[in-house]
Design a protein around this motif. Structure first.
Motif: not given
Length: 459
Positions: A165-166, A245-247, A255-257, A279-280
């Motif tokens: 989930v992002t 995390k978002n790309k 993002d994780y927090v 995901t780069p």
């Protein structure tokens, strides 16, 4: 009613395909070759045929169940699971992503068998204060947006992990992005964290959590049995939430927090996914310093929240199978130092081990999962069990397609295991089969519980 439900389900599936009103929306329709913007493309004949055949078969199977419903519950349940084998061949007519959507939607609508038979007692175990009725789980990636948690747990999995989930919704990588290697029992995917985002997932999990609480209250009011039943925050099984995390995000920790703050209250355990190859830059977070800094921030975010008697959910990290010995040593050191609650070993691989390397589809970029991943992921599992000295629960994931495979992972150091690709190919009937085979393996070698077998190859 069951037949009517299956007809409605099929009608909805065809309507969805014809109008392309799913998550990827009109932008995808305008990019289809030979289709003008704003014009709905025609459904590929093979996909339409597959949907018709699959829907019709599902309807017949469900309706046919009425003829054997007078049998005892265990017999009827076994018949339903066995009958799903007749449906599986029709999924091959569909595009892989359409087949995935169809299976997920069936689970979300209750058009899959529900396991009524108790698991063999030898399979039960407790981790992190949570009771698992069996150690066989569904890996993240199948139910990315928590759409079918109840249906999937009802299939008899000991635990189900949703996500990744992002924080912000994103479509992921362009299609096509899932490729079958059926002969090798493998899949290559480069989905790239396609997600509806944490808000949508939080709403669904909140609803599920509320239903669970109501069921607990109802059960308590009619029963004086004080025994703790296996299960967690979402129902009869344990629920894991996998965070990504978002790309385009430049601050991975933030993002994780954010995922922890929004979703941890609904999770029996949380996973930091730093190992997807799609995901780069994501896998760089597995470096010693980067991983240590990231885990510290996520742990702090989790621990600063208010928790009841059960405390905060355990925090795990999912790692790649393509790491060097030095990388594994660094991860093990960080996990032990920060008292990480667990590791998932492993994600998909960017390598192409034989016999996959001989398949032309192997040239597609993305992560490889399925049978060819088994040896690689199991070797990494063995290394991590030894490096952590068995002090950290490990989830073995990668290439499991039988009870014997699950048993080998457990003997190599896994406390519980996960599968995905084999389930995608073989369907619900695989779950009771793996559990029965695993119980037989344990009994054959004189183990009285799963716990006794964990890491047996190195004790």
């Amino acid at each position: 009613m069951a037949a009517r439900a299956s007809r409605n389900f099929l009608r909805e599936a065809l309507y969805r395909k014809a109008n392309l009103k799913a998550f990827d929306g009109s932008r995808h329709s305008s990019s289809v070759a030979g289709t003008a913007p704003g014009t709905a493309p025609k459904i590929p004949h093979s996909s339409k045929k597959g949907m018709l055949l699959t829907g019709a078969t599902i309807g017949l199977l469900i309706a046919g169940g009425a003829y054997v419903s007078t049998a005892d519950e265990a017999t009827f349940c076994g018949w339903l699971f066995s009958a799903t084998k007749l449906v599986n061949p029709f999924f091959a007519f569909l595009d892989p992503e359409d087949a995935h959507w169809l299976g997920l939607s069936a689970a979300a609508r209750g058009l899959v068998p529900k396991e009524k038979r108790p698991d063999p007692s030898i399979l039960g175990l407790e981790i992190w204060g949570r009771k698992f009725s069996n150690p066989v789980g569904l890996a993240a990636g199948f139910d990315k947006n928590a759409e079918a948690v109840e249906g999937l747990l009802g299939l008899g999995f000991g635990f189900v992990e949703v996500g990744s989930v992002t924080p912000v919704p994103q479509e992921g990588n362009p299609k096509p992005r899932i490729f079958r290697l059926r002969q090798e029992g493998a899949i290559i995917n480069r989905c790239g964290f396609n997600s509806e985002g944490i808000v949508a997932v939080a709403k669904r999990l909140g609803t599920q959590h509320g239903k669970r609480k109501l069921a607990e209250i109802s059960r308590t009011s009619v029963s004086s049995n004080d025994d703790v039943q296996p299960g967690g925050k979402a129902g009869p099984g344990i629920l894991g939430v996998n965070l990504g995390k978002n790309k385009t995000s430049e601050d991975a920790a933030a993002d994780y927090v954010q995922g922890v703050h929004t979703l941890s209250q609904y999770a029996d355990y949380l996973v930091i996914n730093v190992s997807s190859p799609n995901t780069p830059g994501l896998r760089k977070l597995q470096g010693r310093k980067q991983l240590k800094d990231l885990i510290k921030k996520v742990q702090a975010a989790r621990d600063e929240m208010q928790w009841g008697e059960e405390g905060p959910p355990p925090l795990l990290v999912k790692i790649a199978p393509d790491l060097s010995k030095e990388d594994l040593e660094d991860i093990a050191a960080v996990a032990l130092t920060l008292r990480l609650d667990g590791l998932i070993i492993s994600n998909t691989t960017i390598s192409r081990p034989d016999p996959v390397s001989k398949n032309p589809v192997a040239e597609e970029p993305g992560g490889l999962s399925g049978k060819p991943l088994f040896n690689l992921s199991t070797n990494v599992l063995k290394e991590m069990y030894l490096l952590t000295r068995g002090k950290i629960p490990l989830i073995g994931c990668g290439g499991i397609s039988s009870g014997e495979d699950a048993y080998k992972k457990i003997r190599a150091g896994a406390t519980v295991v996960q599968l995905y690709t084999a389930f995608a190919y073989e369907g619900p009937a695989l779950i009771p089969q793996i559990k029965a085979e695993l119980a037989q393996c344990l009994e054959r070698d004189g183990f009285k519980s799963v716990r006794e077998a964990v890491g047996a190859d190195y004790r």
